[in-house]
Design an enzyme around this catalytic site. Structure first.
Site, PDB file in Angstrom:
ATOM      1  N   GLU A 185       0.830  -1.207   0.000  1.00 28.96           N
ATOM      2  CA  GLU A 185       0.000   0.000   0.000  1.00 28.96           C
ATOM      3  C   GLU A 185       0.865   1.258   0.000  1.00 28.96           C
ATOM      4  O   GLU A 185       0.477   2.298  -0.535  1.00 28.96           O
ATOM      5  CB  GLU A 185      -0.969   0.001   1.191  1.00 28.96           C
ATOM      6  CG  GLU A 185      -1.958  -1.162   1.206  1.00 28.96           C
ATOM      7  CD  GLU A 185      -2.711  -1.352  -0.104  1.00 28.96           C
ATOM      8  OE1 GLU A 185      -2.912  -0.367  -0.840  1.00 28.96           O
ATOM      9  OE2 GLU A 185      -3.097  -2.506  -0.403  1.00 28.96           O
ATOM     10  N   HIS A 218       3.336   6.205  -5.425  1.00 30.74           N
ATOM     11  CA  HIS A 218       2.919   6.448  -6.805  1.00 30.74           C
ATOM     12  C   HIS A 218       2.038   7.701  -6.860  1.00 30.74           C
ATOM     13  O   HIS A 218       2.178   8.547  -7.733  1.00 30.74           O
ATOM     14  CB  HIS A 218       2.141   5.226  -7.296  1.00 30.74           C
ATOM     15  CG  HIS A 218       1.928   5.161  -8.778  1.00 30.74           C
ATOM     16  ND1 HIS A 218       1.067   4.261  -9.357  1.00 30.74           N
ATOM     17  CD2 HIS A 218       2.448   5.863  -9.808  1.00 30.74           C
ATOM     18  CE1 HIS A 218       1.085   4.422 -10.673  1.00 30.74           C
ATOM     19  NE2 HIS A 218       1.909   5.388 -10.971  1.00 30.74           N
TER      20      HIS A 218
END
Ligand code: ZN
Length: 674
Positions: free
Chosen positions: A464, A470
């Site tokens: 996660e 990202h």
């Protein structure tokens, strides 16, 4: 209520979470939607709109709407209540209606087409992609349909959204409806102390004797892998795999049978309206994988690699158990065999992974790779006292931040995920930083101790965190393509699955481990065994994922209105092809398969495997140059991580790796010869 009193409409970067009440939701959403419509309307009155005067301000309008609703969706997932749920559900059709309206706005679409034709050559590649991406979305929203078909498409989208939400509610309700009271400690034999302690607390809270086990995910998984009582395992297996169905302890009460059939039917109709043969084709229109045969061939080829390994693994397990194994035996005996072979047990390693140590180690890894620092911000308004917030900094200052909500609790959806609160935006004189919610469901700390994670939890947290990076390290200025936005689903797991790889590395495990009492890192001997155990039962795990992926893809690819959902036939064929463990007839896993029937993975569950190939191959680049190699990390950041949806994913991968992805690295990681 005045808008100024509504915390959802406050202009602050971070919401006043503690102040948000269900009563704020609908007025905020209705008001923002009306505002968005008015502003879009006036943008479209321009005679000659340009990228700067139409596209950029519209990006800001959309970002604002997303930012108002994000806390609502988030709270609905992590602090569910009947009132909030009702408010949230009241908004879904409003939002779906608005989105369809925007997607079918011919005037807007034509303006984008003209801007692309006129300015396309001068715009930056990212800006050009904003236009191309939006034009694809217009097409998929039915902009070219006749008015009657558009109305039908619109109502299909609304119905699907509310059915998916209903699907999810049924699963949550069915999970919470089940609890098993056990008067005698002997029935809990094998379960670790923290689970029995929590079960004793739960019983006391309800004024019951003994122990109370709930059907949350960590409890379920612990029972399956640790409970010596076969009857208890079978009972939990039956309760878990029949949630929200016509079978099991709450049979018929939260039954998703009709919901599921309706979702498939309406998805198919929507896809056909747009000219696709099936919902699977519709799904692939936005993915990295090019077409239906490619996906089926990809899954079938992987099945060919993994099936022989899975069969061998099951045979070894049954030989060890001395009898054929039922579905509720496999995890239990697998864990025993794993302990025997590697002398590692998930539970025994917990003391080495106290959450604070894991978190600081994880941040150190991200620091070495990408030059990041993390600073906790205190005294924020939060939805629960366990939640923390971190700013993410580079040499250039704050890049963004994330909330971490890591423990399982009641009224919180199971699983782990990263959700966005806001995206990076620099358009039309406005700017915002990306902010994420990082949510997990780890077993909460016992009194006076930090939470102790299994290594599997550590891997989940890394995963996660990969999504979070990202989203936060993006350099794209346009929210529609910044961070994880606009990234195809089958490539979106690349950064997260890549991040997982560090959680398994010999140089990293000492950074994330430290015994809760002594502070000592994981001893070398255990570390080696843990790493060696990684490919343990890789075959069984892979065929299970392939079974889910093929089932999901085929129910959407082969749907025919005359036949209906046809789940049994497809499931039987898929199991014939890839399954080695035959579940009992009452198993209704599809009824709680939220990824596919409530989430974004419809006809896209194959994405996990697709991205796994990308991630294993990308990590091989790090292995070739050193796992903390600065040049490789920089190249990954520059070519993939910071680019979000602003670039073709295959092109990005090739720019990073120097060639197209290959499956060999994944097979090698899983201990299979290529
Ligand atoms: Zn993920």
């Amino acid at each position: 209520m005045a808008a100024s009193d509504n915390p959802l409409l406050a202009a602050a970067d971070l919401p006043d979470y503690a102040a948000i009440e269900p009563g704020h939701v609908e007025p905020a959403i209705r008001g923002t939607l009306a505002d968005s419509r008015t502003r879009l309307g006036s943008l479209l009155e321009q005679r000659e709109p340009t990228f700067a005067t139409l596209v950029e301000p519209f990006e800001a309008i959309q970002q604002h709407l997303g930012r108002v609703f994000a806390p609502v969706a988030h709270l609905n997932a992590v602090r569910n209540s009947p009132l909030l749920r009702a408010a949230y559900n009241a908004c879904l059709p409003l939002l779906a209606e608005y989105q369809t309206e925007v997607g079918q706005n011919r005037r807007l679409c034509q303006s984008y087409e003209r801007i692309l034709a006129r300015e396309g050559r001068e715009l930056s590649p990212a800006a050009r992609r904003v236009l191309e991406y939006a034009l694809r979305e217009f097409r998929l929203a039915g902009v070219r349909l006749a008015p009657a078909e558009q109305r039908r498409f619109k109502s299909l989208m609304q119905e699907i959204a509310s059915l998916q939400s209903q699907f999810e509610e049924h699963v949550l309700d069915a999970s919470q409806a089940f609890a098993r009271q056990l008067p005698d400690e002997r029935e809990l034999a094998g379960l670790p102390g923290h689970v029995t302690a929590r079960a004793a607390d739960a019983a006391r809270e309800r004024g019951l004797d003994g122990y109370l086990l709930r059907l949350d995910q960590p409890t379920y998984m612990t029972v399956m892998s640790q409970a010596q009582s076969r009857a208890l395992r079978e009972e939990f297996y039956a309760a878990w795999t029949t949630r929200a169905s016509d079978q099991g302890p709450s049979a018929g009460r939260y039954d998703n049978s009709a919901v599921l059939a309706a979702i498939l039917k309406l998805r198919h109709e929507a896809a056909q309206l747009l000219g696709f043969a099936s919902y699977a084709e519709f799904s692939l229109a936005t993915k990295m994988a090019p077409d239906v045969p490619t996906v089926l061939a990809f899954l079938t080829r992987l099945a060919g690699h993994y099936l022989p390994a899975a069969r061998k693994e099951l045979a070894e397990l049954e030989a060890r158990a001395g009898h054929p194994l039922a579905a509720w035996d496999v995890a239990y005996y697998a864990e025993r065999l794993r302990e025997e072979k590697f002398a590692v047990s998930e539970e025994a390693l917990r003391p080495y992974f106290p959450l604070p140590r894991v978190l600081s180690g994880l941040m150190a890894v991200a620091g070495r790779l990408y030059g990041l620092r993390f600073e906790e911000r205190k005294n924020l308004s939060l939805w629960h006292e366990d939640v923390r917030y971190f700013d993410v900094l580079t040499a250039d200052g704050i890049q963004g931040g994330f909330y971490a909500d890591l423990y399982a609790r009641e009224h919180k959806r199971g699983g782990a995920w990263m959700g966005e609160l806001a995206s990076r935006m620099r358009v039309a004189g406005q700017s915002s930083r990306p902010v994420a919610h990082l949510v997990c469901n780890f077993a909460p700390p016992a009194r006076g101790r930090p939470a102790l994670l299994t290594h599997g939890d550590v891997v989940t947290l890394f995963h996660e965190f990969g999504h979070t990076l990202h989203h936060l390290l993006t350099r794209v200025d346009y929210p529609s393509l910044a961070g994880v936005n606009g990234v195809p689903w089958d490539a979106i797991e690349l950064p997260s699955q890549l991040m997982e790889q560090w959680a398994w590395h010999a140089d990293v495990l000492p950074l994330v481990s430290g015994h809760v009492e002594t502070g000592a890192p994981l001893p070398q001997e255990e570390l080696k065994r843990l790493i060696a155990s990684r490919s343990f039962h890789a075959g069984l795990a892979a065929v299970r994922q392939l079974e889910f992926a093929l089932f999901d893809f085929r129910v959407h690819a082969e749907y025919q209105p005359a036949r209906g959902p046809d789940l049994e036939r497809i499931l039987a064929e898929v199991r014939e092809q890839v399954a080695v463990i035959r579940p009992p007839a009452y198993n209704r896993f599809a009824h709680s398969f939220q990824h596919v029937f409530a989430g974004g993975y419809a006809a896209g569950y194959y994405s996990y495997k697709w991205a796994e190939v990308l991630a294993a191959d990308a990590f091989a680049a790090f292995q070739e140059s050193g796992v903390f190699d600065a040049a490789t990390a920089r190249r990954f950041l520059d070519e993939i991580l910071s680019r979000g949806g602003s670039r073709d994913q295959m092109e990005a991968f090739v720019a990073f790796r120097g060639r197209a992805p290959e499956v060999d690295a994944l097979l090698a990681r899983d201990g299979l010869a290529a």
